[in-house]
Design an enzyme around this catalytic site. Structure first.
Site, PDB file in Angstrom:
ATOM      1  N   SER A  99       0.915  -1.151   0.119  1.00  0.00           N
ATOM      2  CA  SER A  99      -0.194   0.369   0.025  1.00  0.00           C
ATOM      3  C   SER A  99       0.801   0.912  -0.456  1.00  0.00           C
ATOM      4  CB  SER A  99      -0.730  -0.226   1.015  1.00  0.00           C
ATOM      5  OG  SER A  99       0.229   0.724   2.430  1.00  0.00           O
ATOM      6  N   LYS A 100      -0.116   2.950  -0.136  1.00  0.00           N
ATOM      7  CA  LYS A 100       0.969   3.973  -0.143  1.00  0.00           C
ATOM      8  C   LYS A 100       1.589   3.932   0.884  1.00  0.00           C
ATOM      9  CE  LYS A 100      -2.225   6.054  -3.058  1.00  0.00           C
ATOM     10  NZ  LYS A 100      -1.989   5.273  -4.362  1.00  0.00           N
ATOM     11  N   ARG A 101       1.349   2.893   2.210  1.00  0.00           N
ATOM     12  CA  ARG A 101       2.752   3.467   3.470  1.00  0.00           C
ATOM     13  C   ARG A 101       4.005   2.979   2.791  1.00  0.00           C
ATOM     14  NH1 ARG A 101       3.171  -0.239   7.548  1.00  0.00           N
ATOM     15  NH2 ARG A 101       4.016   1.704   8.401  1.00  0.00           N
ATOM     16  N   GLY A 112       5.676   2.862   0.597  1.00  0.00           N
ATOM     17  CA  GLY A 112       6.419   4.167  -0.213  1.00  0.00           C
ATOM     18  C   GLY A 112       5.743   4.323  -1.309  1.00  0.00           C
TER      19      GLY A 112
END
Length: 484
Positions: A245-247, A249
């Site tokens: 996911s976005k977290r 990077g």
RNA sequence: GGCCCCAUCGUCUAUCGGUCAGGACGCCACCCUUUCAAGGUGGAGAGACGGGUUCGAUUCCCGUUGGGGCUACCA
């Protein structure tokens, strides 16, 4: 198997093209190419609230960048609303579905009660037990209702191309909604209706769709359509083992494009996440990927996305690809960085290719190439403080060395490596130092950096005039530093 | 909670019952060497656990554990 397979990639335009989606698209594309079939693209834009044109564009851009071209007109799911409704109504007419008048609030209530009892909530079919006359009355009165699929007894199973046989007892599948009260279709209904209309023969997607599959198979049967084959690809996880996911990077393919990754390397890397050609083969170009790709190599286990290995892979492609192909990607980056103009590069194309040959082997990303190309393209260079601190420690000595180097080089009639080496090694010897002790300060003077291609290559690429000027500028800079 | 999927070095993976469990990334050391890379050599590093089946299990079966996914009038 004589008819060519038809596959599709069906993303919903609610964000950038993720590496997971890109991998799914790649596998569909590779399978179609390997088997002489078609690869289609369908944009699932039925969630009006979340879908954006910007995302649709991002998907096109990402696919184009990866070179995954689709074979027919893009299908927009939203444009097929009428057919979705017609198919749902057919199901109502042939007895496969029924009207349900339970409101979302009521359902929610019952769901919460079930949860409180730690029971698995499943729709209890109460509306299916309604008296037909009552149903007619409510319909006539315009009472809002949805259409639910009546799941039959038994078991729904299929032979998955990656997992083998998967079976779901029908009792675990609730009578799912196929048409909302506003008469728009629910996901599974729209997908099946579209896949039938697009004559899809192989549905290859992430294995987060496994639990949708029995519902879809039920729909195919009720609609009287032949089943496609299903292939459920493993998920891609982040380094922490969680779903990417976005977290984590950079997860959008566009991110990697901007990080200086080549599409060729991205394809190669993604192909190896969930597929293996068997044996020790790793670095493969597109044609080789197409050649070897097949369902036998499809893997079941979720794979962790490792950016480090992607970078290594990119370095391999940077070095192996035909240099002109690499140039095609490096030139725009150079121009975007303001280091050169398109016409400048075109004028000195042969020279540029030579430079690229020197730089690409020592780079892992396009950005690395750009960084190292700077001193060869711009007039004025700046000295890296760490480099001068280390290599120009003794200013007076360095001034002498660089001045003499300049003079020796100026005297050369043939600006090529052999005479340069002869002259410079001799100079080093006359000072009783190793060649390296001379080359390092020179490197800083010529490029401003502590790292560069071989010193003679640098001189050749820079040309005599600019090389001498750089040496003079370095001496001047050192002298200025002394008097300060 | 229910259903489903998955399980070899830290990571990507090879192995289609018999291997000193191989390769790659990353890491460490050395070699090459004018720097940095690239390249070369070597090293550390894995079959989650417990039962079966079998002459023999990483491999086949069951269970446990762990991880993941789904569980909407989202897609």
């Amino acid at each position: 198997m004589s008819t060519p397979p038809r596959l599709r990639f069906a993303p919903s335009p609610t964000g950038d093209l993720h590496v997971g989606g890109a991998r799914t698209a790649l596998f569909n594309w590779l399978y179609a190419r390997h088997n002489g079939g078609q690869f289609l693209l369908r944009i699932e834009d039925t969630d009006r609230a979340r879908s954006t044109d910007e995302s649709t564009r991002a998907i096109f851009d990402g696919l184009n960048w990866l070179g995954l071209t689709w074979d027919e007109e893009v299908v927009y799911q939203g444009a097929n609303l009428a057919r979705h409704q017609a198919d749902a109504l057919r199901l109502l007419e042939n007895g496969s579905a029924y009207r349900c008048f339970c409101t979302p609030a009521e359902l929610d209530e019952r769901r919460k009660e079930a949860e409180a009892r730690k029971d698995a909530f499943r729709y209890d079919r109460r509306c299916d037990r309604l008296d037909p006359a009552e149903v007619e009355r409510r319909v006539a009165a315009g009472v809002p209702h949805v259409l639910r699929f009546r799941v039959p007894d038994g078991s729904t199973e299929w032979d998955d191309m990656v997992h083998g046989r998967i079976a779901f007892p029908n009792k675990d599948i609730e009578d799912f909604v196929i048409l909302r009260s506003d008469s728009t279709p629910i996901y599974n209904m729209a997908v099946v209706s579209d896949d039938i209309a697009m004559r899809i023969t192989i549905v290859m997607r992430g294995d987060d769709h496994i639990s949708n599959t029995p519902k879809q198979i039920l729909l195919y049967s009720a609609l009287g359509s032949p089943l496609p084959r299903f292939a459920h690809l493993p998920m891609i996880h982040g380094t922490d083992g969680k779903k990417l996911s976005k977290r984590h990077g950079a997860t959008a393919v566009g991110d990697y494009q901007h990080l200086g990754i080549l599409p060729s390397a991205m394809r190669n890397f993604l192909a190896l996440l969930g597929w293996s050609p068997g044996g020790d083969l790793e670095v493969m170009m597109l044609d080789e990927l197409v050649e070897r790709f097949g369902e036998d190599g499809l893997l079941k286990k979720a794979a962790v996305f490792d950016p480090k290995k992607l970078e290594w892979m990119n370095g391999q492609h940077l070095s192996i690809l035909p240099v002109e192909d690499v140039a095609q990607w490096v030139m725009p980056a150079l121009i975007a960085a303001g280091l050169a103009t398109a016409s400048e590069l075109a004028e000195r194309h042969d020279w540029f290719i030579l430079l690229l040959e020197l730089l690409r082997v020592r780079s892992r990303t396009i950005d690395d190439v750009v960084r190292q190309a700077r001193p060869f393209l711009v007039e004025e260079i700046t000295y890296d403080p760490d480099a001068t601190a280390k290599q120009w420690k003794d200013a007076a000595h360095t001034i002498t060395l660089l001045s003499e180097t300049r003079d020796r080089l100026e005297a050369l009639s043939d600006w090529s490596p052999e005479p340069m080496e002869e002259a410079l090694r001799e100079l080093a010897e006359s000072h009783g130092i190793t060649a390296g002790k001379l080359f390092q300060p020179m490197r800083v003077a010529l490029t401003g950096l502590a790292v560069s291609p071989g010193i003679f290559d640098v001189l050749v690429m820079l040309g005599k005039e600019r090389s001498l000027a750089r040496l003079e500028a370095a001496v001047a800079s050192l002298e200025r530093g002394q008097t300060d």
